[in-house]
Design a protein around this motif. Sequence first.
Motif: not given
Length: 472
Positions: A406-429
């Motif tokens: 989960r923490s790694e997905l959160q780090q990736l989330r921040c990286r992807l927001l910087e890259s300009g894309v919003v996705v949904t994360y597996g931990s939310n399912f």
Amino acid sequence: MPESTADPILSLLADRIVNQKVVSFHGEPVPKDIKAHPKPIHLSVGTPHHGFFPINGVNLDITLEPFGETTETVKVNKVANDATKELDIKAAFQYGPTQGHPQLLNFTKELIAEVNPPKYKDWDVTCTNGTGDSFNKVFGVIVNPGDVVLMEAYTYLPVCNYITNHGGITVPVVMNHTSQENPGIDVDSLTELLENWETHHPQLRRPKALYTIPTGQNPTGLTISQFNRAAIYNLAKLHNFLIVEDDPYGYIQLNDRVLKEEITPYQYVNELLPSSYIQYDTTGHVIRLESFSKTFAPGTRLGFVVGSSKIIKHMVKFADITSRAPSGISQVVVNQFIQAVGGVEGWINWNINVSKEYARRNIVLIETLQKSEAFKKGYMKVIEPDAGMFAIVELNFPPNEQEDYRSELQQLRCRLLESGVVVTYGSNFGISEEYSKKAKFIRLTIAAADDSSEIEEGMKRLGEGILKHFEQ
């Protein structure tokens, strides 16, 4: 003997529902020996005459394919010319029947009979205010406090809210969420769980129902095989639980044939669409949920439920004390479009055209990701979907002792927001913390973008973001 225990299907309804009484202000039924006047003047119910409605007519400019520029105008009349199929303002803007207006209700029955006919005669349909309302009604009529509903380990998590709101308990079922060879619920695992339920869950009742999204599953986009559907249905009969089949995405097929061939409605139904669980059903153990949200418009908030008439009867009674009838305005818009394009066959043609657009977008998603450096370096794996509007990307995170990503997905989330894309994360399912921790995937949608070029740009940004996450 109480009604609920005399019948195996009624025994699966919630105790409070079976003998529910709906109080009406109309009073007692009229005695049979009373001969009513053939043309009574109504002085009872507060239904305004349609002359009070401020709308005399509505013109719908419809298109026959997604993003199509050519339109046809369909008139919604104040009073229908053909009341058997045409829903008019006089009826649609009035208080409507709880089960749905006859015109749309008849279409849903014709659609089921054509595409997914149950193997028994005593089935029925009720319209709802969209799938969320369907969830509330289905679980409202079957769940007692403490009842167990089985769920795919990764699923559309808001469904849990409807189950727990009625006092139910959710239990995960092992699924193959990254396997395209044998996707969906692991039948062997489910069989073992049911056969040894008291060992696995000694404090819980045996399952009342299984909730599943079998086609274009959310989040995976994968479709369970027909062989496994038959096996799961047989388990439902053997262990006497209901299958709640949620199929909002099934009509969106991502098969190459929809792009390469001129598919007829007959071919689409018989060669491309998977058979619903309800097509195996001889006993009434399947409740099927459909929606107009994914291939017409979400804002209509319009869906329908198919199942044993014994269950549908209680759903309609439940609706009488909750949401009442679906919006008449939504029903008239959807019905007039369907009738304008040719009824069941026209609706299937529309879904073929919707599938074509989604199939094009899906190819762009997959091909663009597979060209990325992140894919070539093995940082991710694209799980190609079969149907619907979602795909998942499995991430090759290095293993950790806790199996908690989960923490790694959160780090990736921040990286992807910087890259300009919003996705949904597996931990939310994940249906439980155990599965949320293990999730190493993200979910993507091909539905929201303006066009394929925007999907291509989004996938480039995604690939770049994943590459930076793994290398920096």
